[in-house]
Every structure is written in structure tokens, then in C-alpha cells.
Enzyme design. Structure first.
Site, PDB file in Angstrom:
ATOM      1  N   GLU A  40       0.848  -1.219  -0.878  1.00  0.00           N
ATOM      2  CA  GLU A  40      -0.171   0.174   0.388  1.00  0.00           C
ATOM      3  C   GLU A  40       1.116   1.343   0.293  1.00  0.00           C
ATOM      4  O   GLU A  40       1.303   1.530   1.419  1.00  0.00           O
ATOM      5  CB  GLU A  40      -0.813  -0.069   1.372  1.00  0.00           C
ATOM      6  CG  GLU A  40      -1.936   1.452   1.036  1.00  0.00           C
ATOM      7  CD  GLU A  40      -2.216   1.121   1.928  1.00  0.00           C
ATOM      8  OE1 GLU A  40      -2.548   0.168   3.794  1.00  0.00           O
ATOM      9  OE2 GLU A  40      -3.252   2.670   2.147  1.00  0.00           O
ATOM     10  N   ARG A 267       5.393 -13.015   8.643  1.00  0.00           N
ATOM     11  CA  ARG A 267       6.310 -12.160   8.688  1.00  0.00           C
ATOM     12  C   ARG A 267       7.644 -11.630   9.664  1.00  0.00           C
ATOM     13  O   ARG A 267       7.707 -12.748  10.495  1.00  0.00           O
ATOM     14  CB  ARG A 267       5.597 -11.053   8.597  1.00  0.00           C
ATOM     15  CG  ARG A 267       5.102 -10.948  10.359  1.00  0.00           C
ATOM     16  CD  ARG A 267       3.627  -9.209  10.570  1.00  0.00           C
ATOM     17  NE  ARG A 267       4.222  -8.423   9.972  1.00  0.00           N
ATOM     18  CZ  ARG A 267       3.389  -6.970   9.117  1.00  0.00           C
ATOM     19  NH1 ARG A 267       2.195  -7.836   8.737  1.00  0.00           N
ATOM     20  NH2 ARG A 267       3.555  -5.831   9.070  1.00  0.00           N
ATOM     21  N   LYS A 277       4.262   0.492   9.367  1.00  0.00           N
ATOM     22  CA  LYS A 277       3.999   1.822   9.186  1.00  0.00           C
ATOM     23  C   LYS A 277       3.774   2.142   9.827  1.00  0.00           C
ATOM     24  O   LYS A 277       4.410   3.962   9.701  1.00  0.00           O
ATOM     25  CB  LYS A 277       3.769   1.395   7.788  1.00  0.00           C
ATOM     26  CG  LYS A 277       4.677   0.594   6.767  1.00  0.00           C
ATOM     27  CD  LYS A 277       3.705   0.847   5.341  1.00  0.00           C
ATOM     28  CE  LYS A 277       3.042   0.069   4.644  1.00  0.00           C
ATOM     29  NZ  LYS A 277       2.629  -0.022   3.497  1.00  0.00           N
TER      30      LYS A 277
HETATM   31  P1  ATP Z   1       3.489  -2.784   8.397  1.00  0.00           P
HETATM   32  O1  ATP Z   1       2.049  -3.596   9.458  1.00  0.00           O
HETATM   33  O2  ATP Z   1       4.506  -2.857   8.304  1.00  0.00           O
HETATM   34  O3  ATP Z   1       2.138  -0.875   8.194  1.00  0.00           O
HETATM   35  P2  ATP Z   1       1.736  -3.695   5.619  1.00  0.00           P
HETATM   36  O4  ATP Z   1       1.384  -5.192   5.770  1.00  0.00           O
HETATM   37  O5  ATP Z   1       0.716  -2.502   6.084  1.00  0.00           O
HETATM   38  O6  ATP Z   1       2.827  -3.037   6.513  1.00  0.00           O
HETATM   39  P3  ATP Z   1       1.645  -3.582   2.917  1.00  0.00           P
HETATM   40  O7  ATP Z   1       2.311  -2.192   2.171  1.00  0.00           O
HETATM   41  O8  ATP Z   1      -0.095  -3.706   2.941  1.00  0.00           O
HETATM   42  O9  ATP Z   1       1.943  -3.015   4.431  1.00  0.00           O
HETATM   43  O10 ATP Z   1       2.949  -4.937   2.863  1.00  0.00           O
HETATM   44  C1  ATP Z   1       2.875  -5.124   0.982  1.00  0.00           C
HETATM   45  C2  ATP Z   1       3.249  -6.776   1.566  1.00  0.00           C
HETATM   46  O11 ATP Z   1       4.511  -7.329   1.958  1.00  0.00           O
HETATM   47  C3  ATP Z   1       2.350  -7.311   2.229  1.00  0.00           C
HETATM   48  O12 ATP Z   1       1.261  -8.904   1.351  1.00  0.00           O
HETATM   49  C4  ATP Z   1       2.689  -7.780   3.618  1.00  0.00           C
HETATM   50  O13 ATP Z   1       2.566  -9.210   3.563  1.00  0.00           O
HETATM   51  C5  ATP Z   1       4.424  -7.895   3.237  1.00  0.00           C
HETATM   52  N1  ATP Z   1       4.942  -7.202   4.804  1.00  0.00           N
HETATM   53  C6  ATP Z   1       5.213  -6.221   5.445  1.00  0.00           C
HETATM   54  N2  ATP Z   1       5.498  -5.967   6.211  1.00  0.00           N
HETATM   55  C7  ATP Z   1       6.107  -7.745   6.419  1.00  0.00           C
HETATM   56  C8  ATP Z   1       6.815  -8.442   6.848  1.00  0.00           C
HETATM   57  N3  ATP Z   1       6.796  -7.819   8.127  1.00  0.00           N
HETATM   58  N4  ATP Z   1       6.803  -9.203   7.015  1.00  0.00           N
HETATM   59  C9  ATP Z   1       7.217 -10.202   5.300  1.00  0.00           C
HETATM   60  N5  ATP Z   1       6.326  -9.337   4.492  1.00  0.00           N
HETATM   61  C10 ATP Z   1       5.748  -8.145   5.283  1.00  0.00           C
END
Ligand code: ATP
Ligand code: MG
Length: 767
Positions: A40, A267, A277
């Protein structure tokens, strides 16, 4: 970079690759593999995303497929084009290429809308007037109780279509209506209890502008985007496990032709940093760091600016592997990996961080020699395109050495410089310390040495062994350069949950000046060096001609080696130390019947019950504390699960050295606000190390929480005036900034301020 085997490295194998291999073998999707990485655009990518990128793009590459980069941009209020650009830059930098497959969920809005109408027509969705809050409080039910049907569930398709069209036209206010899937209010999957699909949000979108005032929710948009793009394997993290039923339902109910499949992996969590984030944004907005690419941040841009290479990050992702179990990886593994990588690509140079003047009295005054000094260690081949393997190193009568490389009264086995001792000045001469010069206060200001002219270049002709070799810089030729030294962002293994900003390490950045060898005056941003014995350094983009700035990427000492050795069962290939995560994933936690009983009996959260039932030492303390003072059980459980457990983990112990009474004493000191939460944590650490009682520690250290408004007001005022723009953004509706402001006041008070009072004062001032 396997040292174990001479064969070509085997293709990685894990449950995801095994599954894909089987699918390809079975000819599923015509043997094609199409994945996507769907961030996102509401923040910059971090090292956790790197794990996902390496999996998504890596798997596609290995199976001859392709990986799409898709902006999952369905939330207008948080998203921005600058984030899209940063994401593209970072994915490329990491070494991956989406070619022409760049997509935006916002390009599919019309198609989502049409499928919304289709669901309505099929009787699979309805417009509901219940507010979010009302629905989750009174209709959704709980994990143990079924929900009940919304009073709007029985609306006819015609009525729903009319309302949905009017939602699109903007006839309703935010939250007044929502399109819900009509599934099953008794489903054991909470997500299947008539989840919202499309909501009203009168907000400007960075790509679609004001065209839309309704926006699809993740669970509706994501699976459909996957289907539209022909994604075969939709790989995501385990927090989406509970959404998989709904993912499949939407695909079936909308009857889209292509059926993608979702698979989840764990994750990445890392110790000593934060990765959500939301928190990273808070650090940026609150100016607690210098932007998204601050080298202290776990963002890819931050790591890049710190001096990490994409190769090191990819290697790290390969090392941690892919599994389903949630785990926290030790930061030391990341540091170990970058050290290994930088070791083969960094020329060796010399600089002195804390200079101590050395007068070499036997060396003729005014005379200067130049030594040919290799950039690369003997016996190694410089990497392709590397600096020529030599530079000139001037030597003169006065040199600087590191303050720590001299001791007036050294202990046995000290191999550096001390009165009467011989030491090698790297590439130059062997010298002997003959005198120490002190000022009137008794501080050492200079030391005096004689040099052995027969040891020119640093080799003793007699074959004499000199134990110590130290680095130095000629004082007359030294270049004064800026050096930025970094330490962990978070002082504890994991940040506190509530006032996590109090866990920020106040000394995560030290800006200092170093005396560098003259070759370092002409460097360009992006170059990497090893400053001998000090660490790996990267030339920061802030550098100006003649005024370089060096970021320390990582020091040379390797904490990971120790961790790996301490765990003999750990294979040599540096497997991550898996610390089970202190917090469960956001998916509902399944408690065993005993855990549930424990939670119910004492009003504990699921996490608390789970941890207490798994950690015998904590459970024993909890039970004992109950017999002394049952009124404090919530506070006791909180302290045990958040703080005591953290302390045990960072000390790698599974017992506690104090008893329940001592614990209750600490709980009271924090509870009645005698000391702050932050101080409470420090006291706890002392209790572990010294076995002293909390009261005794508080008294000897004179700890006191600042909890009177008149003392706090000046701090609050100061923070507000120093951060007028942040305050203005808060007033303009950016709630993220608030936590950051609280954090800044707490930091100013050195952790002594009462967070609640700071919060109240700030609220008051900001209106
Ligand atoms: P955050 O939880 O840090 O705000 P998010 O999951 O909301 O991150 P996205 O931009 O939606 O951020 O993430 C894009 C992709 O990256 C998703 O498929 C998510 O599963 C993956 N992702 C995000 N954080 C991690 C992590 N710590 N480890 C592995 N994959 C991740
Ligand atoms: Mg997300």
C-alpha cells in the site's frame, strides 16, 4: 555464499516452493507462475517487505514466471504518489524488476463497483445502515458466540441496487451506509460474518481524484485484483490467514473466471527496531528521525543510506528462509550478514575516532615519509572495478592514535600501547612508549614514543613478534571528517506496546569528527570503506566536495558469532536465533481450554494468559503475587508479560532472581506513579543484575517521576515551540503526530515524565 559445499548452491526449498513445484508439475494454470508484491503506498518499504519481495519476485524468477508490482491503493487518506515512487526505487534497488507489469488497484475501481452490483443482484450482498461500531458491538458476536443478522439484511435486490448507486453518487455521508457481503452470521470464521466490502469515504485520492466517494475494502479489492491480473499464487503474511475463507468466497461469489490461491508465510520481526509502517510514520512525522531514509530506520532506503548492499539484504532474506511460524530474528544476524558482504568489497583505510596525540621523539622534525599501503588485505583479490590496490600513507613526527589504544596501567594480556610497550603502527614502524604527558588535572594529553627505524613498513627484521598492531593518522596530514555512528533504534529487544516511544534509544545517533588519512578527503557519496578496527563506513549523500560525511554501517565486532557459538545446536550456516514473538499475530489467538480458564478467572488478555501458561517462572510469580495482593493482578500480569519476559529474553535466562513480593513492590512504585514506566523498566533490569529490592534501587538512584504540571509545562512548551509544524499538522487532523510529540517530551525529561500527565498537558495545549 555457502562455505560448506563446493557444489553449486541448491535451489532454495521451503513449503511455498514445494507447493508451487507441485502445482507446476500438475500443470495447474498451464504450468504458469504469476505472483505479485502488493504494497500500500502509505509509507516506505522496510526490511520486512524485503522478505516478501524476495519471496514474490524470487519464486517467480525461479519458476520462469513473472511478478507484478501492484499498488494496493484503496485507502485515499493515507496514500501518496511520493510513496509509489519510493517503493519503485526500493524494489529496483533490491535487484528486482517488474518489467511492464506495474498495476494499481485504483485502476480497477469501476470493475470492483460492477462486481458489487453483481453480488447484489445475486442476493450475495446488501447495503447496511449499521455503523461499524454498532455492528461489531451488537451483531458480529465473538469467537465463542454466534452473531445475529443485521436488520437491513433482508433488503431486496432492487432496494440494494438503488442504495448502492446512490452511495456512489455521493448522496450519503461517510459511514452512513456500507455494502456488506451476505454470508453467515454464525460462521466460526469471524471474517465471514457479513464483512463490509465497499465503504463511503468522501476523500480525494492521489490517482482518481474526486471521481469516487466509495472505496473497496482490502478483502474485496485484493482477491479481485489478483484474479484480474491472472495471479496464480498470492503470497502474503500470516495475518491474512483468517481472511483466506473470505478471499475464496469473493472469488466464487463474483464468478470471476481466474481463480488465484492465497498462501501465507510468517512476517519478519527483528529485535531492537520497529517495523510497522504506522510506527515508522510516527517517527518521521514527529521528526524523531531525519526522514524515511534515516540510517537508523529499518526501511530499505535507511539501510541503503546506512551502507547496506542489496546483496546483503537478499542474502539475509535467504538465511532467514520461509516458514509459517511467527518468529523474531536477532538483529545480530542482519549485522553479521552485512559484515560478511562488506568484508569482501571494502578497501581498508585508517581513521581515528577519539584521537590521542603521539609524539615520536626519535623521528626527525619536519621530515615526512610516504608508505605504499595496500587497500586490500594481503592474499585477497580486490573485487572487479575496485580501487587500485595502493595509496600513499604519509607519516610524520606527530600521529594520532585511538584513545582506547593506550592504557597507563594495562592489565595482563593488553596488546596495545602502554608505558614501556612496543606496538606496530600499521604499515609504518614499530614504536615504544617512553613517556606520558599529563595536564594539571592529571589527564593524559600526549604520549611520547621512539620508533625503531629498522622496522620501516611495519616489519621487524629480526623476526621479532609484536603482538599489537594499531591504526594511526599523521597529525599534519589528517583530514577532519564528519562521522555518524549509529546504535539501535529501540533500546530493548522489542518496543513496549503502549508508550513504545519511551523505548526509543536516545543515543541511536552520535555525530562526531574523526581524523582521517588524507586519501579520504576525495571520496564520493556511495563509496564504502573499512576503517581498520572501527567498522564499515559509507559515504553519505550529505557529503560535499572536500567535506565528506561517513556513516558507520556496522562495527567490526560480531555479536552474532557469539550468539551462534553459545547455541551449539545451531548449524554453522548461521541460522537465525528464533525468539518466539512476545506478541501473537493480529489474527485471533486460539487459546487452549486451560489458557481460556486462566484468562477468564483473572480477566487477563489472551496474550497474557498464553504467555503465563507457557513460561513457568512467570506463572509461579503470578500465582505467588496473587496470594499477597490479588487487587494488583492485572498490573502484575502486564508487568510479567511485557517487561519481565523481555528482560529474561534479552538476558537469555528462563528464571527470575527475585520473588513475588519484590515484584509487587515494583508494580506499586510504577502503579502509584512514584517512578515512570521507563524508570520501572530500568529498575527491573537492576533487580535482575543485583538482586536488590525495587525500593532500594529507587532510593540509591534517587529516581523520581516528574508528575507535577508546573515542572512538565516548560518541557511541553519547549517541544511545541520547537515543533510548531508538527503541532500544526496535529491541529489539522493528523493524529499520528500526537504520539510523537508525547515521545519528544518524554525524551526531553530523560524518561522521568509521567506519560499520562504529558498526554493530558499536550491535549490541553493543542486544544
Ligand atoms: P506494516 O504492517 O508494516 O504497516 P503492511 O503489511 O501494512 O505493513 P503492505 O504495504 O500492505 O504493508 O505490505 C505489502 C506486502 O508486504 C504484504 O503482502 C505484506 O504481507 C508484506 N509484508 C509487510 N510487512 C512484512 C513483514 N514484516 N514481513 C514479511 N512481509 C511483510
Ligand atoms: Mg497491509
Amino acid at each position: 555464499m555457502s562455505h560448506e559445499s563446493k557444489d553449486a548452491p541448491a535451489a532454495p526449498s521451503d513449503f511455498i516452493r514445494d507447493m508451487i513445484r507441485a502445482d507446476v508439475g500438475a500443470g495447474k494454470h498451464g504450468g504458469k507462475v504469476v505472483t505479485r508484491f502488493p504494497p500500500e503506498p502509505n509509507g516506505w518499504l522496510h526490511i520486512g517487505h524485503a522478505k516478501a519481495i524476495c519471496i514474490d519476485f524470487g519464486v517467480a524468477r525461479e519458476f520462469g514466471g513473472r511478478c507484478h508490482l501492484r499498488m494496493d491503493d484503496t485507502n485515499p487518506t493515507a496514500e501518496d504518489i511520493s510513496y509509489v515512487e519510493a517503493i519503485q526505487r526500493d524494489v529496483k534497488w533490491l535487484g528486482f524488476d517488474w518489467a511492464e507489469h506495474m498495476y494499481y488497484a485504483s485502476d480497477y475501481y469501476e470493475r470492483f463497483y460492477e462486481l458489487g452490483e453483481k453480488l447484489i443482484t445475486k442476493g450475495r450482498a446488501y447495503v447496511c445502515d449499521l455503523s461499524d461500531e454498532d455492528f461489531s458491538k451488537h451483531y458480529r458476536g465473538t469467537i465463542t458466540e454466534a452473531g445475529k443478522e443485521s436488520p437491513y439484511r433482508a433488503r431486496t435486490a432492487e432496494e440494494n441496487l438503488d442504495l448502492f448507486r446512490r452511495m456512489r453518487k455521493g448522496e450519503f455521508k461517510d459511514g452512513e451506509k456500507v455494502l456488506r457481503a451476505k454470508i453467515d452470521m454464525t460462521s466460526p470464521y469471524m471474517k465471514m460474518r457479513d464483512p463490509p466490502l465497499v465503504r463511503i469515504k468522501h476523500a480525494h485520492h492521489y490517482r482518481t481524484g474526486d471521481t469516487w466517494c466509495i472505496y473497496p475494502l482490502y478483502d474485496f479489492a485484493h482477491c479481485l485484483s489478483d484474479s484480474f491480473e491472472g495471479i496464480t499464487h498470492s503470497l502474503c503474511t500470516t495475518e491474512f490467514e483468517s481472511a483466506r475463507e473470505l478471499y475464496d468466497w469473493v472469488i466464487r461469489a463474483t464468478e470471476v473466471p481466474h481463480v488465484p490461491r492465497q498462501t501465507e508465510f510468517a512476517r519478519l520481526n527483528l529485535t531492537y527496531t520497529v517495523m510497522s509502517k504506522r510506527r515508522l510514520l510516527q517517527l518521521v512525522e514527529g521528526k524523531l528521525v531525519h526522514g524515511w531514509d534515516d540510517p537508523r530506520m529499518p526501511t530499505l532506503a535507511g539501510l541503503r543510506r546506512r551502507g547496506y548492499t542489496p546483496e546483503a539484504i537478499r542474502e539475509f532474506c535467504a538465511k532467514i528462509g520461509v516458514a509459517k511460524n511467527l518468529s523474531t530474528v536477532d538483529m545480530a544476524l542482519l549485522e553479521h550478514t552485512v559484515r560478511e558482504d562488506l568484508d569482501v568489497r571494502s578497501p581498508r583505510v585508517m581513521a581515528v575516532l577519539k584521537p590521542l596525540k603521539v609524539l615520536i621523539e626519535s623521528y626527525p622534525e619536519g621530515s615526512v615519509e610516504e608508505f605504499d599501503a595496500p587497500y586490500w588485505p594481503r592474499g585477497t583479490t580486490p573485487p572487479a572495478g575496485a580501487k587500485a590496490n595502493a595509496r600513499k600513507l604519509p607519516f610524520s613526527r606527530v600521529v594520532y592514535i585511538e584513545r582506547d589504544d593506550f592504557m597507563e596501567n594495562p592489565p595482563k594480556g593488553y596488546y596495545r600501547l602502554a608505558p614501556g610497550k612496543r606496538v606496530r603502527l600499521r604499515h609504518a614502524y614499530i614504536v615504544t612508549c617512553t613517556a606520558v604527558v599529563k595536564d594539571e588535572k592529571g589527564e593524559i594529553v600526549e604520549i611520547v614514543c621512539t620508533h625503531d627505524s629498522a622496522t620501516r613498513g611495519g616489519t621487524a627484521p629480526s623476526g621479532e613478534r609484536v603482538e599489537g598492531t594499531i591504526h594511526w593518522v599523521s597529525a599534519a596530514h589528517a583530514k577532519d571528517v564528519e562521522v555518524r555512528l549509529y546504535d539501535r533504534l529501540i533500546s530493548t529487544e522489542s518496543a513496549a506496546d503502549d508508550d513504545w516511544l519511551a523505548s526509543l534509544n536516545p543515543t541511536s545517533l552520535t555525530v562526531t569528527r574523526a581524523k582521517a588519512e588524507p586519501s579520504l578527503s576525495e571520496v564520493t557519496a556511495g563509496e564504502r570503506f573499512q576503517f581498520e578496527r572501527l567498522g564499515f563506513f559509507y559515504v553519505d549523500p550529505d557529503s560535499k566536495t572536500g567535506a565528506p560525511v561517513f556513516n558507520r554501517t556496522v562495527a567490526l565486532k560480531d555479536g552474532w558469532q557469539k550468539v551462534a557459538q553459545a547455541a551449539p545446536e545451531a548449524p554453522k550456516s548461521a541460522k537465525p536465533k528464533e525468539v518466539s514473538a512476545p506478541k501473537a499475530p493480529s489474527a485471533p489467538i486460539e487459546l487452549s481450554p486451560e489458557q481460556k480458564a486462566l484468562a477468564d478467572a483473572h480477566g487477563l488478555s489472551a496474550d497474557e494468559a498464553r504467555v503465563l501458561s507457557q513460561e513457568a517462572a512467570l506463572r509461579a510469580l503470578f500465582d505467588a503475587a496473587l496470594t499477597f495482593d490479588a487487587t494488583k493482578k492485572k498490573a502484575v500480569a502486564g508487568m510479567l508479560v511485557n517487561d519481565v519476559l523481555g528482560e529474561m529474553r534479552s538476558r537469555k535466562v528462563d528464571t527470575v532472581t527475585f520473588d513475588a513480593r519484590a515484584l509487587l513492590e515494583l508494580v506499586s512504585l510504577v502503579g502509584d506513579a512514584t517512578i515512570s514506566t521507563k524508570q520501572g523498566k530500568d529498575v527491573l533490569g537492576e533487580m535482575f543484575s543485583t538482586g536488590k529490592s525495587a525500593k532500594a534501587i529507587v532510593e540509591t538512584k534517587g529516581l523520581k517521576q516528574i508528575a507535577n504540571a508546573s515542572a512538565l509545562e516548560p518541557l511541553v512548551e519547549q517541544v511545541l515551540s520547537e515543533n510548531a509544524d508538527a503541532a500544526a499538522r496535529y491541529k489539522a487532523g493528523n493524529a499520528n503526530v500526537f504520539g510523537a510529540l508525547v515521545g519528544m517530551v518524554l525524551k526531553k525529561s530523560k524518561g522521568q515524565a509521567n506519560p499520562k500527565m504529558v498526554t493530558d498537558l499536550l491535549k490541553q495545549k493543542l486544544g
